[in-house]
Design a protein around this motif. Structure first.
Motif, short mmCIF file in Angstrom:
data_model
loop_
_atom_site.label_atom_id
_atom_site.label_comp_id
_atom_site.label_asym_id
_atom_site.label_seq_id
_atom_site.Cartn_x
_atom_site.Cartn_y
_atom_site.Cartn_z
N ASN A 136 0.77 -1.23 0.00
CA ASN A 136 0.00 0.00 0.00
C ASN A 136 0.81 1.29 0.00
O ASN A 136 0.26 2.37 0.22
CB ASN A 136 -0.99 0.00 1.16
N THR A 137 2.09 1.19 -0.25
CA THR A 137 2.91 2.40 -0.38
C THR A 137 3.83 2.29 -1.59
O THR A 137 4.11 1.19 -2.07
CB THR A 137 3.77 2.66 0.87
N ILE A 138 4.26 3.46 -2.05
CA ILE A 138 5.21 3.53 -3.16
C ILE A 138 6.16 4.69 -2.88
O ILE A 138 5.77 5.68 -2.26
CB ILE A 138 4.46 3.72 -4.50
N ILE A 139 7.39 4.55 -3.32
CA ILE A 139 8.36 5.63 -3.17
C ILE A 139 8.58 6.26 -4.54
O ILE A 139 8.94 5.57 -5.50
CB ILE A 139 9.69 5.12 -2.60
N ILE A 140 8.32 7.56 -4.62
CA ILE A 140 8.54 8.32 -5.86
C ILE A 140 9.32 9.57 -5.49
O ILE A 140 8.90 10.33 -4.60
CB ILE A 140 7.21 8.71 -6.53
N PHE A 141 10.43 9.80 -6.18
CA PHE A 141 11.29 10.95 -5.90
C PHE A 141 11.64 11.04 -4.41
O PHE A 141 11.56 12.09 -3.79
CB PHE A 141 10.66 12.25 -6.38
N ASN A 142 11.98 9.88 -3.82
CA ASN A 142 12.41 9.77 -2.43
C ASN A 142 11.34 10.14 -1.41
O ASN A 142 11.64 10.46 -0.27
CB ASN A 142 13.67 10.60 -2.17
N GLU A 143 10.08 10.11 -1.79
CA GLU A 143 8.97 10.33 -0.86
C GLU A 143 8.06 9.12 -0.87
O GLU A 143 7.83 8.51 -1.91
CB GLU A 143 8.18 11.58 -1.24
N ILE A 144 7.54 8.78 0.31
CA ILE A 144 6.64 7.64 0.45
C ILE A 144 5.21 8.14 0.29
O ILE A 144 4.79 9.09 0.95
CB ILE A 144 6.81 6.96 1.82
N TYR A 145 4.46 7.47 -0.58
CA TYR A 145 3.05 7.80 -0.82
C TYR A 145 2.19 6.58 -0.52
O TYR A 145 2.58 5.45 -0.81
CB TYR A 145 2.82 8.19 -2.28
#
Length: 75
Positions: free
Chosen positions: A14-23
């Protein structure tokens, strides 16, 4: 693949890391022309960041929830 397997996958991942941020990932969808489109999405409050993420992920558009408009991403 069926809807249950997609829901199970999103719940377990349920999470993803994009541009060093966790969403956090959200599962949703919409109907258009009598078809249902499944959508796994994130929420980014900064419009410029959201546009950059959309382009990075090869999205055709992003949705501005606050203003209730679709922002089409053209290269």
């Amino acid at each position: 693949m069926n809807l249950k397997s997609v829901i199970d996958y999103v719940e377990k991942n349920n999470t993803i890391i994009i541009f060093n941020e966790i969403y956090i990932l959200y599962l949703g969808g919409w109907f258009k022309d009598n078809k249902f489109y499944l959508d796994i999405s994130i929420v980014e409050n900064n419009k410029e960041k959201a546009i950059n993420i959309g382009k990075y992920c090869n999205q055709k558009a992003i949705y501005d929830i606050e203003n209730k408009i679709t922002i089409y991403l053209h290269e």
